[in-house]
Write an enzyme that holds these catalytic residues in place. Structure first.
Site, short mmCIF file in Angstrom:
data_model
loop_
_atom_site.label_atom_id
_atom_site.label_comp_id
_atom_site.label_asym_id
_atom_site.label_seq_id
_atom_site.Cartn_x
_atom_site.Cartn_y
_atom_site.Cartn_z
N HIS A 194 -2.18 -3.05 -6.64
CA HIS A 194 -2.74 -2.61 -5.37
C HIS A 194 -4.26 -2.78 -5.40
O HIS A 194 -4.96 -2.07 -6.12
CB HIS A 194 -2.35 -1.14 -5.12
CG HIS A 194 -2.73 -0.62 -3.78
ND1 HIS A 194 -2.92 0.71 -3.52
CD2 HIS A 194 -2.95 -1.27 -2.60
CE1 HIS A 194 -3.23 0.87 -2.25
NE2 HIS A 194 -3.26 -0.32 -1.68
N ASN B 228 -3.53 6.02 -1.50
CA ASN B 228 -3.24 6.27 -0.09
C ASN B 228 -2.63 7.64 0.17
O ASN B 228 -2.63 8.12 1.29
CB ASN B 228 -2.34 5.15 0.46
CG ASN B 228 -3.18 3.91 0.73
OD1 ASN B 228 -4.36 4.01 1.03
ND2 ASN B 228 -2.58 2.74 0.59
N SER C 119 0.83 -1.21 0.00
CA SER C 119 0.00 0.00 0.00
C SER C 119 0.86 1.25 0.00
O SER C 119 0.33 2.35 -0.15
CB SER C 119 -0.96 0.00 1.19
OG SER C 119 -0.33 -0.47 2.34
N GLU D 103 -4.83 -0.49 -8.61
CA GLU D 103 -3.81 0.50 -8.97
C GLU D 103 -2.61 -0.31 -9.50
O GLU D 103 -2.05 -1.12 -8.77
CB GLU D 103 -3.35 1.27 -7.73
CG GLU D 103 -3.78 2.72 -7.67
CD GLU D 103 -3.25 3.44 -6.43
OE1 GLU D 103 -2.98 2.80 -5.38
OE2 GLU D 103 -3.11 4.66 -6.50
N1 3HC Z 1 -17.73 -10.61 -0.14
C1 3HC Z 1 -19.01 -10.71 -0.49
N2 3HC Z 1 -19.97 -9.89 -0.02
C2 3HC Z 1 -19.59 -8.93 0.84
C3 3HC Z 1 -18.24 -8.76 1.26
C4 3HC Z 1 -17.29 -9.66 0.73
N3 3HC Z 1 -16.00 -9.59 1.04
N4 3HC Z 1 -18.17 -7.71 2.12
C5 3HC Z 1 -19.41 -7.23 2.25
N5 3HC Z 1 -20.27 -7.94 1.48
C6 3HC Z 1 -21.70 -7.80 1.34
C7 3HC Z 1 -22.36 -7.52 2.65
O1 3HC Z 1 -22.51 -8.72 3.38
C8 3HC Z 1 -23.67 -6.93 2.25
O2 3HC Z 1 -24.59 -7.97 1.93
P1 3HC Z 1 -26.14 -7.80 2.31
O3 3HC Z 1 -26.62 -6.69 1.44
O4 3HC Z 1 -26.69 -9.14 1.94
O5 3HC Z 1 -26.17 -7.51 3.77
C9 3HC Z 1 -23.31 -6.17 0.96
O6 3HC Z 1 -22.01 -6.65 0.56
C10 3HC Z 1 -23.26 -4.72 1.16
O7 3HC Z 1 -22.57 -4.45 2.33
P2 3HC Z 1 -23.13 -3.56 3.48
O8 3HC Z 1 -24.62 -3.43 3.41
O9 3HC Z 1 -22.50 -3.98 4.76
O10 3HC Z 1 -22.51 -2.18 3.24
P3 3HC Z 1 -22.30 -1.30 1.96
O11 3HC Z 1 -23.49 -1.25 1.10
O12 3HC Z 1 -21.76 -0.04 2.55
O13 3HC Z 1 -21.14 -1.98 1.13
C11 3HC Z 1 -18.78 -1.78 1.07
C12 3HC Z 1 -19.98 -2.43 1.71
C13 3HC Z 1 -18.66 -2.20 -0.40
C14 3HC Z 1 -17.56 -2.26 1.83
C15 3HC Z 1 -18.93 -0.22 1.13
O14 3HC Z 1 -19.21 0.17 2.42
C16 3HC Z 1 -17.71 0.50 0.66
O15 3HC Z 1 -17.47 0.66 -0.52
N6 3HC Z 1 -16.90 1.00 1.63
C17 3HC Z 1 -15.65 1.70 1.34
C18 3HC Z 1 -14.58 0.69 1.10
C19 3HC Z 1 -13.28 1.32 0.77
O16 3HC Z 1 -13.09 2.52 0.74
N7 3HC Z 1 -12.28 0.46 0.54
C20 3HC Z 1 -10.95 0.90 0.26
C21 3HC Z 1 -10.13 0.88 1.50
S1 3HC Z 1 -8.50 1.42 1.20
C22 3HC Z 1 -7.64 0.04 0.82
O17 3HC Z 1 -8.13 -1.07 0.89
C23 3HC Z 1 -6.22 0.26 0.39
C24 3HC Z 1 -5.23 -0.03 1.46
O18 3HC Z 1 -3.94 0.07 0.91
C25 3HC Z 1 -5.32 0.89 2.64
#
Ligand code: 3HC
Length: 283
Positions: A140, A190, A119, A152
């Site tokens: 990434h 990041n 990252s 990325e």
């Molecule tokens: N596999 C399959 N399904 C999954 C899952 C996975 N790994 N994770 C979550 N889901 C499902 C949930 O169970 C939920 O199912 P449901 O509708 O049956 O309950 C559905 O996806 C939607 O999830 P939620 O209702 O809990 O919540 P959201 O609608 O908010 O979606 C999310 C979840 C896609 C994680 C959304 O909140 C999101 O986009 N969050 C931001 C994530 C983000 O910014 N990620 C980047 C982080 S930075 C990074 O990783 C880089 C590193 O270098 C730091």
């Protein structure tokens, strides 16, 4: 390039997510981790995630079982020797990553691509630890990997255009959208995300608002799917701190100073979801 078998190093949240996505896209995958418990947990996460996707009709029952059958696990890095491409997603520790890349360089066929999911660690430096810097590239991925569409693709100073093109093609075959980025601290993602999270932690530390208020403002006012403190808990506070330390040191600007509250929480072992406690509690 004919890629059939991919080795993934690391069975944590991101490593297991990458394993799942590769297996679901028709590749044979070996997920490697020195800790047997990490492999078990990684496999359980994959099973749960594939189950959810099948439940929602996003994959068929046949695709679900084919993906699971395509995954092998190993506790030995040497299992990567037979792979046609390696994606490393081990702990974000520079010494560890450089050691893993030196070993992979010695173990694998000289013509294969060695990708890192780092990252923030310099891809140029990782490439220079090997005898094939032209074949070392950043891939990434984003958490949760099965749902997030971005990869990325990071080009180190020594990365060849052919390697970048092959990595872009692979990312597309995994159903992701690749975006090319040059090697620079924090890349694009990041460099922008972690200072925002760090600022949210300053706001909490200074009492500008409660954790719910800070997350609520960013969710409701900016349409972010999660507030920055919830997101920090998902990413891991140790990862956010590490990225801020890299930005602060390598870009040399005070605006990247890690928030003292973030550093204290990491010292206390409050790492977010993975440790059961971060800005919120998890059971
Ligand atoms: N596999 C399959 N399904 C999954 C899952 C996975 N790994 N994770 C979550 N889901 C499902 C949930 O169970 C939920 O199912 P449901 O509708 O049956 O309950 C559905 O996806 C939607 O999830 P939620 O209702 O809990 O919540 P959201 O609608 O908010 O979606 C999310 C979840 C896609 C994680 C959304 O909140 C999101 O986009 N969050 C931001 C994530 C983000 O910014 N990620 C980047 C982080 S930075 C990074 O990783 C880089 C590193 O270098 C730091």
């Amino acid at each position: 390039m004919n890629i059939k078998h991919i080795a993934i190093i690391g069975a944590g949240a991101v490593g297991s997510g990458i394993t799942q996505v590769c297996a679901a896209s028709g590749y044979r995958v070996t997920m490697i981790d020195i800790y047997p418990q990490a492999l078990e947990k990684g496999l359980a996460t994959i099973q749960k995630s594939l189950g959810k996707l099948a439940e929602k009709g996003r994959i068929t029952a046949g695709q679900q079982s084919a993906a699971l059958e395509a995954i092998a696990t190993s506790g030995d890095l040497a299992a990567a020797a037979r792979a046609d491409l390696v994606i490393e997603a081990a702990t974000e520790n520079p010494d560890l990553k450089l050691r893993v890349f030196r070993e992979l360089d010695a173990l694998t066929r000289p013509e294969i691509i060695l990708a890192s999911n780092t990252s923030s660690i310099s891809l140029t430096k990782i490439g220079a630890a090997t005898k094939r810097p032209d074949k070392v590239v950043g891939m990434h991925f984003f958490n949760p990997v099965p749902l997030m569409t971005l990869v990325e693709v990071v080009r180190g100073l020594g990365t060849s255009a052919e390697t970048v093109a092959a990595t872009v093609e692979l990312s597309q075959k995994l159903g992701k959208t690749p975006i090319e980025v040059n090697d620079s601290p924090g890349f694009i993602s990041n460099r922008i995300l972690c200072p925002m999270i760090n600022e949210a932690i300053y706001a909490l530390m200074e009492g500008v608002g409660t954790r719910e208020a800070i997350d609520g403002v960013m969710k409701l006012g900016m349409n972010h799917p999660m507030g920055p403190l919830t997101l920090a808990d998902m990413v891991g506070l140790d990862v956010v701190l590490f990225v801020m330390e890299v930005l602060h040191r390598d870009l040399g600007e005070d605006k990247y100073r890690p928030c003292p509250l973030l550093a204290r929480m990491v010292d206390a072992g409050y790492l977010g979801r993975k440790s059961g406690r971060g800005f919120y509690q998890y059971s």
